[in-house]
Scaffold this motif. Sequence first.
Motif, PDB file in Angstrom:
ATOM      1  N   GLN A  40       2.022   3.225   0.075  1.00 29.34           N
ATOM      2  CA  GLN A  40       2.540   1.913   0.378  1.00 29.34           C
ATOM      3  C   GLN A  40       2.862   0.951  -0.677  1.00 29.34           C
ATOM      4  O   GLN A  40       3.710   0.288  -0.428  1.00 29.34           O
ATOM      5  CB  GLN A  40       1.228   1.291   1.201  1.00 29.34           C
ATOM      6  CG  GLN A  40       0.889   2.244   2.711  1.00 29.34           C
ATOM      7  CD  GLN A  40      -0.143   1.480   3.478  1.00 29.34           C
ATOM      8  OE1 GLN A  40      -0.173   0.501   3.488  1.00 29.34           O
ATOM      9  NE2 GLN A  40      -1.020   2.332   4.261  1.00 29.34           N
ATOM     10  N   ALA A  41       2.151   1.124  -1.593  1.00 29.27           N
ATOM     11  CA  ALA A  41       2.612   0.239  -2.873  1.00 29.27           C
ATOM     12  C   ALA A  41       3.737   0.449  -3.414  1.00 29.27           C
ATOM     13  O   ALA A  41       4.556  -0.598  -3.584  1.00 29.27           O
ATOM     14  CB  ALA A  41       1.469   0.427  -3.853  1.00 29.27           C
ATOM     15  N   LEU A  42       4.124   1.538  -3.539  1.00 26.09           N
ATOM     16  CA  LEU A  42       5.234   2.027  -4.076  1.00 26.09           C
ATOM     17  C   LEU A  42       6.489   1.822  -3.265  1.00 26.09           C
ATOM     18  O   LEU A  42       7.675   1.316  -3.396  1.00 26.09           O
ATOM     19  CB  LEU A  42       5.190   3.481  -4.578  1.00 26.09           C
ATOM     20  CG  LEU A  42       4.967   3.943  -6.060  1.00 26.09           C
ATOM     21  CD1 LEU A  42       3.898   3.584  -6.355  1.00 26.09           C
ATOM     22  CD2 LEU A  42       5.158   5.378  -6.383  1.00 26.09           C
ATOM     23  N   ARG A  43       6.322   2.004  -1.777  1.00 28.97           N
ATOM     24  CA  ARG A  43       7.381   1.750  -0.865  1.00 28.97           C
ATOM     25  C   ARG A  43       7.617   0.051  -0.950  1.00 28.97           C
ATOM     26  O   ARG A  43       8.816  -0.330  -0.704  1.00 28.97           O
ATOM     27  CB  ARG A  43       7.194   2.055   0.575  1.00 28.97           C
ATOM     28  CG  ARG A  43       7.068   3.610   0.445  1.00 28.97           C
ATOM     29  CD  ARG A  43       7.110   3.983   2.061  1.00 28.97           C
ATOM     30  NE  ARG A  43       5.792   3.840   2.640  1.00 28.97           N
ATOM     31  CZ  ARG A  43       4.976   4.970   2.675  1.00 28.97           C
ATOM     32  NH1 ARG A  43       5.383   6.081   2.330  1.00 28.97           N
ATOM     33  NH2 ARG A  43       3.807   4.688   3.426  1.00 28.97           N
ATOM     34  N   MET A  46       5.537  -1.697  10.483  1.00 26.76           N
ATOM     35  CA  MET A  46       4.309  -1.357  11.156  1.00 26.76           C
ATOM     36  C   MET A  46       3.110  -1.422   9.743  1.00 26.76           C
ATOM     37  O   MET A  46       1.993  -2.042   9.722  1.00 26.76           O
ATOM     38  CB  MET A  46       3.889  -0.268  11.704  1.00 26.76           C
ATOM     39  CG  MET A  46       2.302   0.245  12.201  1.00 26.76           C
ATOM     40  SD  MET A  46       2.460   2.021  13.037  1.00 26.76           S
ATOM     41  CE  MET A  46       3.277   1.393  14.405  1.00 26.76           C
ATOM     42  N   GLY A  47       3.713  -1.177   8.659  1.00 26.37           N
ATOM     43  CA  GLY A  47       2.870  -1.104   7.544  1.00 26.37           C
ATOM     44  C   GLY A  47       2.997  -2.269   6.259  1.00 26.37           C
ATOM     45  O   GLY A  47       2.665  -2.255   5.378  1.00 26.37           O
ATOM     46  N   ALA A  48       3.695  -3.321   6.976  1.00 30.17           N
ATOM     47  CA  ALA A  48       4.034  -4.491   6.323  1.00 30.17           C
ATOM     48  C   ALA A  48       2.724  -5.072   5.703  1.00 30.17           C
ATOM     49  O   ALA A  48       1.814  -5.174   6.624  1.00 30.17           O
ATOM     50  CB  ALA A  48       4.955  -5.676   6.960  1.00 30.17           C
ATOM     51  N   HIS A  49       2.723  -5.582   4.354  1.00 26.57           N
ATOM     52  CA  HIS A  49       1.627  -6.448   3.969  1.00 26.57           C
ATOM     53  C   HIS A  49       1.609  -7.614   4.665  1.00 26.57           C
ATOM     54  O   HIS A  49       2.385  -8.481   4.933  1.00 26.57           O
ATOM     55  CB  HIS A  49       1.699  -6.317   2.626  1.00 26.57           C
ATOM     56  CG  HIS A  49       0.402  -6.616   1.661  1.00 26.57           C
ATOM     57  ND1 HIS A  49      -0.072  -7.923   1.974  1.00 26.57           N
ATOM     58  CD2 HIS A  49      -0.240  -5.865   0.910  1.00 26.57           C
ATOM     59  CE1 HIS A  49      -1.276  -8.073   1.221  1.00 26.57           C
ATOM     60  NE2 HIS A  49      -1.396  -6.754   0.565  1.00 26.57           N
ATOM     61  N   ASP A  55      14.739   3.259  -4.094  1.00 22.42           N
ATOM     62  CA  ASP A  55      14.675   4.523  -4.858  1.00 22.42           C
ATOM     63  C   ASP A  55      14.896   5.561  -4.111  1.00 22.42           C
ATOM     64  O   ASP A  55      14.190   5.506  -2.895  1.00 22.42           O
ATOM     65  CB  ASP A  55      12.978   4.449  -5.247  1.00 22.42           C
ATOM     66  CG  ASP A  55      12.679   5.540  -6.336  1.00 22.42           C
ATOM     67  OD1 ASP A  55      13.119   6.793  -6.021  1.00 22.42           O
ATOM     68  OD2 ASP A  55      11.880   5.215  -7.456  1.00 22.42           O
ATOM     69  N   PRO A  56      15.505   6.538  -4.540  1.00 21.63           N
ATOM     70  CA  PRO A  56      15.877   7.350  -3.183  1.00 21.63           C
ATOM     71  C   PRO A  56      14.699   8.511  -2.997  1.00 21.63           C
ATOM     72  O   PRO A  56      14.882   9.022  -2.051  1.00 21.63           O
ATOM     73  CB  PRO A  56      17.066   8.274  -4.143  1.00 21.63           C
ATOM     74  CG  PRO A  56      16.983   7.910  -5.619  1.00 21.63           C
ATOM     75  CD  PRO A  56      16.458   6.712  -5.496  1.00 21.63           C
ATOM     76  N   TRP A  57      13.793   8.607  -3.747  1.00 22.87           N
ATOM     77  CA  TRP A  57      12.511   9.231  -3.548  1.00 22.87           C
ATOM     78  C   TRP A  57      11.604   8.733  -2.697  1.00 22.87           C
ATOM     79  O   TRP A  57      10.649   9.571  -2.167  1.00 22.87           O
ATOM     80  CB  TRP A  57      11.861   9.826  -4.886  1.00 22.87           C
ATOM     81  CG  TRP A  57      12.576  10.718  -5.811  1.00 22.87           C
ATOM     82  CD1 TRP A  57      13.249  10.468  -7.185  1.00 22.87           C
ATOM     83  CD2 TRP A  57      12.957  12.100  -5.633  1.00 22.87           C
ATOM     84  NE1 TRP A  57      14.018  11.361  -7.358  1.00 22.87           N
ATOM     85  CE2 TRP A  57      13.812  12.565  -6.720  1.00 22.87           C
ATOM     86  CE3 TRP A  57      12.695  13.072  -4.604  1.00 22.87           C
ATOM     87  CZ2 TRP A  57      14.302  13.967  -6.800  1.00 22.87           C
ATOM     88  CZ3 TRP A  57      13.103  14.223  -4.557  1.00 22.87           C
ATOM     89  CH2 TRP A  57      13.909  14.546  -5.697  1.00 22.87           C
ATOM     90  N   LEU A  58      11.756   7.381  -2.379  1.00 26.43           N
ATOM     91  CA  LEU A  58      10.936   6.844  -1.480  1.00 26.43           C
ATOM     92  C   LEU A  58      11.354   6.188  -0.256  1.00 26.43           C
ATOM     93  O   LEU A  58      12.646   5.788  -0.211  1.00 26.43           O
ATOM     94  CB  LEU A  58      10.214   5.442  -2.302  1.00 26.43           C
ATOM     95  CG  LEU A  58       9.412   5.827  -3.484  1.00 26.43           C
ATOM     96  CD1 LEU A  58       9.270   4.640  -4.156  1.00 26.43           C
ATOM     97  CD2 LEU A  58       8.363   6.698  -3.305  1.00 26.43           C
ATOM     98  N   ALA A  59      10.756   6.338   0.797  1.00 23.37           N
ATOM     99  CA  ALA A  59      11.148   5.820   1.998  1.00 23.37           C
ATOM    100  C   ALA A  59      11.012   4.440   2.027  1.00 23.37           C
ATOM    101  O   ALA A  59      10.005   3.734   1.221  1.00 23.37           O
ATOM    102  CB  ALA A  59      10.353   6.436   3.045  1.00 23.37           C
ATOM    103  N   ALA A  60      11.911   3.601   2.830  1.00 23.98           N
ATOM    104  CA  ALA A  60      11.683   2.133   2.845  1.00 23.98           C
ATOM    105  C   ALA A  60      10.505   1.869   3.579  1.00 23.98           C
ATOM    106  O   ALA A  60       9.898   2.573   4.438  1.00 23.98           O
ATOM    107  CB  ALA A  60      12.910   1.630   3.656  1.00 23.98           C
TER     108      ALA A  60
END
Length: 605
Positions: A541-544, A560-563, A551-556
């Motif tokens: 969650q932190a990296l996203r 629902m998971g918004a801080h 970042d192509p390795w990470l999903a947007a």
Amino acid sequence: MASPRDVAKHRPCQRWRRGRGGGGPGAGSRRRARGGARGSGMVARGLRALRGAVRTAAGRRFSTRPARAPATDYQGSFQDTIRTLNTLQTNASDLEQVKRERSDPQAQLEAMQGFLERTGMKGSVCAFAECILRNYGLKTGFYSSPHLVQVRERIRINGQPISKEQFSKYFWLVYSRLEETKDPAHANMPAYFRFLTIMAFHAFLQEKVDLALVEVGIGGAYDCTNVIRAPVVCGVSSLGIDHTSILGDTMEKIAWQKGGIFKPGVPAFTVAQPERSLEVLRDRAQERECPLYLCPELDDFEVGHRPLKLGLAGAHQRSNAALALQLARTWLQCRSCHGLGELEEVLPGAELAGRLVPLAPAFRLTDAMIQGLRDTEWLGRTQVLPHGPVTWYLDGAHTTSSIQACVRWFHQAALNQDKSHNGSEVRVLLFNATGDRDTAALLKLLLPCRFDYAVFCPNFTEVPVASNADQQNFNVTLESSLTRCLENQQTWTRLLEEKEGQDPWLPAPLQPAPGRGPLLLVPPAARPLSSPALVFPCLAQALRWVAQGRDPWLAAPTAMGAHPHPAASRGAVLLREAAAIHVLVTGSLHLVGGVLRLLDPALSQ
């Protein structure tokens, strides 16, 4: 550093590794005087909110109970092997027992020797030395800790982690043998680190390595790797304050522990140390009849030659490289290796008399040595991963001295990045610290980097982590980890409030221009010291949030998971529109390992 014969008897090279507090005048002190109860209340409220986020992300509550080990005669998948290994992890009460037992080092070593009968350098120094010796055509074994992504990284043959098949094979051979020889009067199984140490020795013998480099776990005198009685050479790298509950709370006490690896007649080397620490190392060497030498600076090897290129970045790696050269050269000489290149000494230019420890001579480097220094790789240490507009700076620094070195490296590395872009540059700190480390002291050293955001989260990549056996740690719970993160968040905020003055070496952050919308970013007239701090329940969650889909390795990040914090929403806009995002990940090797698992999935294969 040891030969296979020495490993069969028992140990080599030395390593060390890497809380809270602080204070300030005026309003900060008054706030803390009346804010203790309020602070604890804020942590409690934050913890309740994060528990909700964990339930939302995981769909169920997180559990830290260990998976039940398979039957001892079952040799199933690699994950089954790791789950069984994890049952050997010590819980908190066992760790306290270990601390009490450390007052009797002889009992510790006798226990380790009993397990063996039934079956000092930091990692970067070992990595340099291993690569140098491998370039001589030698088959190397390398035992280190901790692992970053997979536990088999701890046991390497010729610089590469042993395969999953090899790990499972050697694990079950050792595990089954210990099961068959149980003694009701003694401990049935060695704990996690002891078991892996025995397994590493077994693997090195079975793989018929020419030499083994062994990185000490914690300290030296009482560490289980210290069962090796006749290593070829030992080394002590630069000392730092770490593991104070076990090693002591002063540099002199820690130096005493490190000197515990010295052996009679076995040459040992160290690098420049504080005077009192060097005196302790000298005294330990004398009482153990061990010849101890101080390494010359790497500059002495470059006289009349081009500057050496190191595979590991950072000015602090030069002393590690100098120590590695002495260790590798000593091993080659002690083993009377022939046809490996002339090791021609250069007489030292300085008089040795009057030194606390005699200075070892520099020598002319062979091509194999030069190439070994250049080719050395060590994941998670001063590592840069450029992923499009997002650049990740990874360094597992976790002591005050290593954090200071990390800040210098990050400063230089960030400034050397391509500046051809036009637009804003956002700097983010991703931090976690574990154990008894003084988090306030570490975070204070990071303030000059002037981050736009500070993100704190546990070392878990996902919640729950039960499916990721390599990351399971039964010594900590998710709740205690989140509590520590919330305390770190409060510490960071307090340090910012106390901070006075400006640090001119980093440019000002860019902010939306009033009335012009979020796309037009202009620097403010004066840069305020402001770095909102956010806590996330896991690394994914932190990296996203940091990458915002760039970042192509990470999903947007998903809605629902918004801080829930307003600063997270504002920051998301800046991160999406910034021309460049620089993220420093530091404070814990386990944290860096979790980030690497997400940013480079190939490491998990």
